[in-house]
Design a protein around this motif. Structure first.
Motif, PDB file in Angstrom:
ATOM      1  N   GLU A  12       3.089  -7.298  -5.216  1.00  0.00           N
ATOM      2  CA  GLU A  12       3.101  -7.380  -3.759  1.00  0.00           C
ATOM      3  C   GLU A  12       4.559  -7.368  -3.343  1.00  0.00           C
ATOM      4  O   GLU A  12       5.361  -8.132  -3.876  1.00  0.00           O
ATOM      5  CB  GLU A  12       2.415  -8.652  -3.265  1.00  0.00           C
ATOM      6  CG  GLU A  12       0.931  -8.670  -3.571  1.00  0.00           C
ATOM      7  CD  GLU A  12       0.219  -9.885  -2.989  1.00  0.00           C
ATOM      8  OE1 GLU A  12       0.707 -10.425  -1.976  1.00  0.00           O
ATOM      9  OE2 GLU A  12      -0.802 -10.270  -3.551  1.00  0.00           O
ATOM     10  N   SER A  17       4.814  -3.973   4.144  1.00  0.00           N
ATOM     11  CA  SER A  17       4.288  -4.542   2.900  1.00  0.00           C
ATOM     12  C   SER A  17       3.558  -3.494   2.072  1.00  0.00           C
ATOM     13  O   SER A  17       2.958  -2.568   2.607  1.00  0.00           O
ATOM     14  CB  SER A  17       3.355  -5.726   3.169  1.00  0.00           C
ATOM     15  OG  SER A  17       2.187  -5.292   3.805  1.00  0.00           O
ATOM     16  N   PRO A  47      -4.659  -7.486  -7.552  1.00  0.00           N
ATOM     17  CA  PRO A  47      -3.251  -7.275  -7.213  1.00  0.00           C
ATOM     18  C   PRO A  47      -2.320  -7.633  -8.371  1.00  0.00           C
ATOM     19  O   PRO A  47      -2.481  -8.679  -8.990  1.00  0.00           O
ATOM     20  CB  PRO A  47      -3.010  -8.203  -6.025  1.00  0.00           C
ATOM     21  CG  PRO A  47      -4.362  -8.522  -5.489  1.00  0.00           C
ATOM     22  CD  PRO A  47      -5.304  -8.437  -6.649  1.00  0.00           C
ATOM     23  N   ILE A  70       1.054  -3.309  -1.565  1.00  0.00           N
ATOM     24  CA  ILE A  70       0.305  -4.020  -2.607  1.00  0.00           C
ATOM     25  C   ILE A  70      -0.164  -2.995  -3.638  1.00  0.00           C
ATOM     26  O   ILE A  70      -0.756  -1.976  -3.280  1.00  0.00           O
ATOM     27  CB  ILE A  70      -0.909  -4.768  -2.033  1.00  0.00           C
ATOM     28  CG1 ILE A  70      -0.446  -5.847  -1.057  1.00  0.00           C
ATOM     29  CG2 ILE A  70      -1.743  -5.388  -3.157  1.00  0.00           C
ATOM     30  CD1 ILE A  70      -1.568  -6.565  -0.349  1.00  0.00           C
TER      31      ILE A  70
END
Length: 105
Positions: free
Chosen positions: A58, A46, A55, A48
């Motif tokens: 993502e 992942s 954020p 971000i």
């Protein structure tokens, strides 16, 4: 320790252009070394991206992404000096993060 994340963020008007290089081996677990042994899977799961601490992107990655992935994207509504943060986590629990600022381009 892995190489640092490289961030290039420039702004023209109110649109920002971002390039992020994530140094990582991104091993799929399907390749073999010179001795014929499987190389264990080791890849980013992942990512971000944040703008001024919030954020904005993502993403989930997997084994199909090449080593040292380079991501490029545009963000609207940014100005010179805005802070851009990037953080990743891989399948072994390792983490990386970096911050940069938008520069006038």
């Amino acid at each position: 320790m892995p190489d640092p994340i490289k961030i290039r963020a420039t702004v023209k008007g109110d649109e920002g252009e971002v390039r992020v290089l994530l140094p990582h081996p991104m091993e799929s677990g399907q390749r073999r070394d010179a001795a014929g042994q499987l190389i264990p899977a080791h890849y980013i799961t992942s990512v971000i991206v944040s703008l001024n601490g919030k954020p904005v992107i993502e993403g989930a990655l997997g084994t199909a992404v090449s080593a040292n992935p380079l991501f490029a994207f545009q963000l609207a509504g940014v100005k010179a000096g805005d802070r851009l943060g990037v953080a990743w986590v891989d399948n072994k629990g390792q983490r990386g993060s970096a911050e940069g600022s938008f520069a006038a381009g």
